[in-house]
Design a protein around this motif. Structure first.
Motif, PDB file in Angstrom:
ATOM      1  N   PHE A 129       0.828  -1.208   0.000  1.00 46.09           N
ATOM      2  CA  PHE A 129       0.000   0.000   0.000  1.00 46.09           C
ATOM      3  C   PHE A 129       0.865   1.262   0.000  1.00 46.09           C
ATOM      4  O   PHE A 129       2.029   1.223   0.382  1.00 46.09           O
ATOM      5  CB  PHE A 129      -0.894   0.012   1.236  1.00 46.09           C
ATOM      6  CG  PHE A 129      -1.946  -1.055   1.221  1.00 46.09           C
ATOM      7  CD1 PHE A 129      -3.223  -0.776   0.766  1.00 46.09           C
ATOM      8  CD2 PHE A 129      -1.665  -2.339   1.652  1.00 46.09           C
ATOM      9  CE1 PHE A 129      -4.195  -1.757   0.741  1.00 46.09           C
ATOM     10  CE2 PHE A 129      -2.631  -3.325   1.634  1.00 46.09           C
ATOM     11  CZ  PHE A 129      -3.899  -3.032   1.180  1.00 46.09           C
ATOM     12  N   ARG A 159      -2.553 -18.262   7.341  1.00 35.63           N
ATOM     13  CA  ARG A 159      -2.755 -19.396   6.427  1.00 35.63           C
ATOM     14  C   ARG A 159      -2.307 -20.707   7.056  1.00 35.63           C
ATOM     15  O   ARG A 159      -2.148 -21.709   6.353  1.00 35.63           O
ATOM     16  CB  ARG A 159      -1.997 -19.131   5.123  1.00 35.63           C
ATOM     17  CG  ARG A 159      -2.687 -18.105   4.278  1.00 35.63           C
ATOM     18  CD  ARG A 159      -1.906 -17.714   3.053  1.00 35.63           C
ATOM     19  NE  ARG A 159      -2.775 -17.019   2.117  1.00 35.63           N
ATOM     20  CZ  ARG A 159      -3.193 -15.774   2.237  1.00 35.63           C
ATOM     21  NH1 ARG A 159      -2.781 -15.061   3.267  1.00 35.63           N
ATOM     22  NH2 ARG A 159      -3.999 -15.209   1.347  1.00 35.63           N
ATOM     23  N   ARG A 188       4.855 -14.311   1.207  1.00 36.39           N
ATOM     24  CA  ARG A 188       3.656 -15.058   0.839  1.00 36.39           C
ATOM     25  C   ARG A 188       3.854 -15.858  -0.451  1.00 36.39           C
ATOM     26  O   ARG A 188       3.070 -16.752  -0.757  1.00 36.39           O
ATOM     27  CB  ARG A 188       2.499 -14.077   0.642  1.00 36.39           C
ATOM     28  CG  ARG A 188       2.053 -13.341   1.906  1.00 36.39           C
ATOM     29  CD  ARG A 188       0.743 -13.892   2.373  1.00 36.39           C
ATOM     30  NE  ARG A 188      -0.103 -14.128   1.217  1.00 36.39           N
ATOM     31  CZ  ARG A 188      -0.839 -13.188   0.617  1.00 36.39           C
ATOM     32  NH1 ARG A 188      -0.863 -11.966   1.102  1.00 36.39           N
ATOM     33  NH2 ARG A 188      -1.557 -13.478  -0.444  1.00 36.39           N
ATOM     34  N   ALA A 191      -5.056  -4.668   4.379  1.00 35.11           N
ATOM     35  CA  ALA A 191      -3.835  -5.481   4.375  1.00 35.11           C
ATOM     36  C   ALA A 191      -4.109  -6.810   5.079  1.00 35.11           C
ATOM     37  O   ALA A 191      -3.679  -7.871   4.610  1.00 35.11           O
ATOM     38  CB  ALA A 191      -2.702  -4.728   5.060  1.00 35.11           C
ATOM     39  N   ARG A 245      -6.972  -8.301   5.336  1.00 34.87           N
ATOM     40  CA  ARG A 245      -7.854  -9.115   4.480  1.00 34.87           C
ATOM     41  C   ARG A 245      -7.030  -9.839   3.427  1.00 34.87           C
ATOM     42  O   ARG A 245      -7.239 -11.016   3.154  1.00 34.87           O
ATOM     43  CB  ARG A 245      -8.878  -8.224   3.775  1.00 34.87           C
ATOM     44  CG  ARG A 245     -10.084  -7.900   4.641  1.00 34.87           C
ATOM     45  CD  ARG A 245     -10.968  -6.892   3.960  1.00 34.87           C
ATOM     46  NE  ARG A 245     -11.682  -7.459   2.827  1.00 34.87           N
ATOM     47  CZ  ARG A 245     -12.344  -6.730   1.936  1.00 34.87           C
ATOM     48  NH1 ARG A 245     -12.377  -5.415   2.057  1.00 34.87           N
ATOM     49  NH2 ARG A 245     -12.983  -7.296   0.946  1.00 34.87           N
ATOM     50  N   ILE A 246      -6.093  -9.096   2.818  1.00 38.36           N
ATOM     51  CA  ILE A 246      -5.254  -9.714   1.790  1.00 38.36           C
ATOM     52  C   ILE A 246      -4.333 -10.759   2.428  1.00 38.36           C
ATOM     53  O   ILE A 246      -4.036 -11.790   1.836  1.00 38.36           O
ATOM     54  CB  ILE A 246      -4.460  -8.631   1.030  1.00 38.36           C
ATOM     55  CG1 ILE A 246      -5.433  -7.855   0.144  1.00 38.36           C
ATOM     56  CG2 ILE A 246      -3.347  -9.236   0.202  1.00 38.36           C
ATOM     57  CD1 ILE A 246      -4.828  -6.722  -0.609  1.00 38.36           C
ATOM     58  N   ASP A 247      -3.907 -10.480   3.672  1.00 42.71           N
ATOM     59  CA  ASP A 247      -3.040 -11.432   4.378  1.00 42.71           C
ATOM     60  C   ASP A 247      -3.787 -12.705   4.776  1.00 42.71           C
ATOM     61  O   ASP A 247      -3.181 -13.636   5.286  1.00 42.71           O
ATOM     62  CB  ASP A 247      -2.459 -10.773   5.630  1.00 42.71           C
ATOM     63  CG  ASP A 247      -1.140 -10.058   5.330  1.00 42.71           C
ATOM     64  OD1 ASP A 247      -0.555 -10.339   4.283  1.00 42.71           O
ATOM     65  OD2 ASP A 247      -0.712  -9.228   6.148  1.00 42.71           O
TER      66      ASP A 247
END
Lengths: 378, 295
Positions: A81, A103, A150, B189, B191-193
């Motif tokens: 961002f 995750r 990621r 951020a 949410r994307i993570d």
């Protein structure tokens, strides 16, 4: 790594179209830069790809799969961002590990990935620092690290360098180019800075008022802007534009302004003839570096010389930009730093017509026989 | 010449006294000290009186002796425990205030978050309605509320003192004003993570909102700890009675000022402890809610 296709993407905010009918195909490993002025829809387009904006028309396809209704976390993308969006209560390590933790990746794997990314970005010594205690440049690197760990299919960057000072911005620009080479991942980068766009992108997508103006390689767009907007936006200083008329003499076509006349090169004859120009009007576009001081060895006929007066100069060290006037025309000329020029100086100039562009006076698009040369026109 | 003149004027030292302080600063400190004294004096008077025999509390009242613990002992405190089941009323107050505080933090934080961050139809109307609720004094709704809880048979219970006060317009507003100023990118951020809404709230929003949680917790505690009117209306015996009502009853019953002061000291002590524990966060929370600076 991923292929991305945007098909007829349209997004409204209320009744205002933020993005209109955008079509784009990004190939695996490409570095695409979305560039345009503030409010042109570039960030909205990026956020649509990320899934942060919804309710749009059209299709977003990654590797052949329509992801219109896939939530952001399942799109396998990472985003950096503008203000980095680091979690201020977490350390650098925790920031980078957060996405992996969510995750449910094993602790050992998280350690390995974070340390690997920290090594690439030279963050090893900062891993235990709180992110809010870092400088702008360091925060920027942590934001990159958070994306890298990621190992996503697609990286999205939303003006990540705009909060850095000029020197750091140039350094980070280089770092990002190196990073793209090293990772080879598809990257989509949003910026309003056309210098950043030109220097980083494999291809540029120039946007204005939510519409794609031109897609193409940076140099192609610079040399052959698709329309007057692109001509004015890409290039610093922008392309000089002269409103002219085409006059047909016995054998030749001549470009006529109130203050000078120029012979149309043969290369443009076919283009001009085939274009339906109202009242034979045309707009001539010339880059500042394609206007030269007249030298005795290249002395064109008198009428093709432009008698100009230097209004003011902007010495930049490596070069000098001079704003000149000729009659009612004002334009910028790029001189080498060694050129002896000063304000109020009278000067004779010639235009390198072979490198010029012509635009339709009402449609404002570039007149060209083969638009593909400059990239795909939208 | 003009430049020299102005130099002399600007370089003239300000009037100071021997302490090295400018007179304006001295006046400021003096006024602040007087104000502090004005506010602290009753508390000191209460603490000192709680240690004195009852006969001295009134006789010393008009002199400086009121602030000096002559013949000090803890007899008044023992008296309080002997005359009323203080442990019970203290528990009642702790339980009622604690439950309102904990449940209030959850409910009001979620309401503030929903108003600040989620897009839903009628959001503005609800927000305006909640803001309007802030200006309605409780006394005006006390009677209808009493009527309502009487109908459903809630009188003389803990929940009648807890449930009506969990949702609080001011607390919602404090949370709302904090969340509205929080950078949206942090949630995006997350949410994307890969964090869903609840995990974003738990891992990102709540840790960042700690100062405002502390502020709301302290304000709720202060407001509810001293609550008198409502408990007086809905409780009849000692079983569910909180400290303020118990103290009023105690005052009517004993008429001994030393004992009453001792009761008061024991009632105030938990508030001071809570405030001292969370003082730092409280100040941060108030500042953050006021300026929009969240991190």
């Amino acid at each position: 790594m991923a292929n991305l296709r945007l098909i007829n993407i349209t997004k409204f905010f209320g009744t205002v179209p933020a993005v209109s009918d955008v079509n784009l195909e990004v190939t695996d490993g490409e570095f695409i830069v979305l560039v345009g002025p503030s409010g042109c829809g570039k960030s909205t387009l990026l956020r649509l790809i990320a899934g942060l904006e919804t309710d749009h028309a059209g299709e977003i396809i990654i590797d052949g799969n329509n992801i219109n209704h896939v939530p952001p976390k399942n799109r396998d993308i990472a985003m950096v961002f503008q203000n980095y969006a680091l979690y201020p209560h977490m350390t650098v390590y925790q920031n980078m590990a957060f996405g992996l933790k969510m995750r449910k990746i094993s602790k050992e794997e998280i350690d390995n990935r974070v340390l690997e990314a920290a090594k690439i970005l030279k963050l090893q010594d900062l891993l235990n620092r709180k992110s809010k205690a870092l400088s702008g440049g360091q925060q920027q690197r942590v934001a990159l690290g958070r994306a890298i760990v990621r190992k996503p299919k697609l990286f999205l960057f939303d003006e990540p360098l705009s909060n850095l000072d000029a020197k750091l911005r140039v350094a980070m620009r280089g770092e990002l180019i190196k990073l793209h080479k090293k990772l080879g991942t598809t990257m989509i980068y949003v910026t309003h800075d056309q210098v950043e766009a030109m220097s980083m992108g494999d291809r540029l997508v120039v946007l204005h008022e939510g519409k794609v103006q031109q897609i193409g390689k940076p140099l192609g767009i610079y040399e052959h802007p698709a329309n007057l907007f692109v001509a004015g936006f890409i290039g610093s200083p922008p392309m000089n534009l002269f409103h002219c008329k085409i006059r047909k003499d016995a054998q030749r076509f001549t470009i006529v302004t109130d203050d000078f006349e120029l012979t149309l090169p043969d290369t443009f004859l076919q283009v001009i003839k085939s274009s339906n120009l109202p009242d034979n009007r045309v707009i001539l576009g010339v880059r500042p570096e394609d206007i030269h001081e007249m030298r005795p060895e290249i002395c064109p006929p008198l009428k093709q010389q432009i008698s100009a007066r230097i209004e003011y100069i902007e010495p930049l060290g490596s070069e000098v930009f001079a704003t000149c006037t000729s009659g009612k025309h004002e334009f910028i000329v790029r001189f080498s730093a060694k050129t002896d020029i000063h304000p109020d100086q009278k000067i004779k100039l010639v235009i390198d017509m072979e490198r010029s562009c012509f635009f339709h006076p009402t449609k404002e698009n570039e007149l060209t026989m083969n638009n593909n040369e400059s990239g795909d026109l939208s | 010449m003009n430049q020299i003149k102005s130099y002399h004027i600007s370089s003239r030292p300000k009037a100071t006294i021997k302490l090295g302080l400018p007179i304006s600063a001295l006046i400021c400190y003096l006024s602040l000290s007087l104000m502090a004294l004005f506010y602290i004096a009753p508390i000191v008077y209460m603490v000192v009186s709680s240690l004195k025999p009852d006969s001295r509390v009134l006789t010393d009242g008009g002199s400086i002796l009121a602030f000096i613990p002559v013949e000090g002992s803890l007899r008044n405190f023992q008296d309080v425990f002997r005359r009323v089941s203080f442990g019970r009323v203290m528990f009642n107050s702790m339980f009622i205030t604690g439950m309102i505080m904990v449940c209030g933090l959850v409910v009001n934080a979620l309401a503030g978050y929903a108003l600040a961050r989620l897009q839903w139809r009628g959001r503005e109307v609800v927000l305006t309605f909640i803001l309007a609720l802030m200006i309605i004094p409780f006394e005006t709704i006390a009677v209808p509320l009493f009527y309502q809880v009487s109908i459903i048979g809630w009188r003389d219970s803990y929940h009648v003192q807890i449930i009506p006060f969990i949702a609080d317009a001011f607390s919602i507003y404090l949370f709302y004003s904090f969340f509205i100023g929080m950078p949206r990118e942090l949630e995006e951020a997350a949410r994307i993570d890969g964090a869903g809404p609840w995990r974003t709230l738990l891992y990102i929003i709540v840790p960042l909102a700690r100062p405002v949680f502390a502020t709301v917790a302290i304000l709720t505690f202060l407001m509810r700890w001293g609550s008198y009117l409502w408990p007086l209306m809905v409780t009849t015996g000692e079983t569910y009675r909180p400290l303020p009502v118990a103290m009023a009853a105690f005052e009517n019953q004993v008429k001994l000022w030393g004992d009453i002061m001792a009761f008061g000291v024991m009632m105030v002590a938990p508030i001071l402890i809570v405030f001292l524990l969370f003082q730092g966060w409280f100040v941060k929370g108030v500042a953050a809610s006021g300026t929009g600076q969240k991190q």
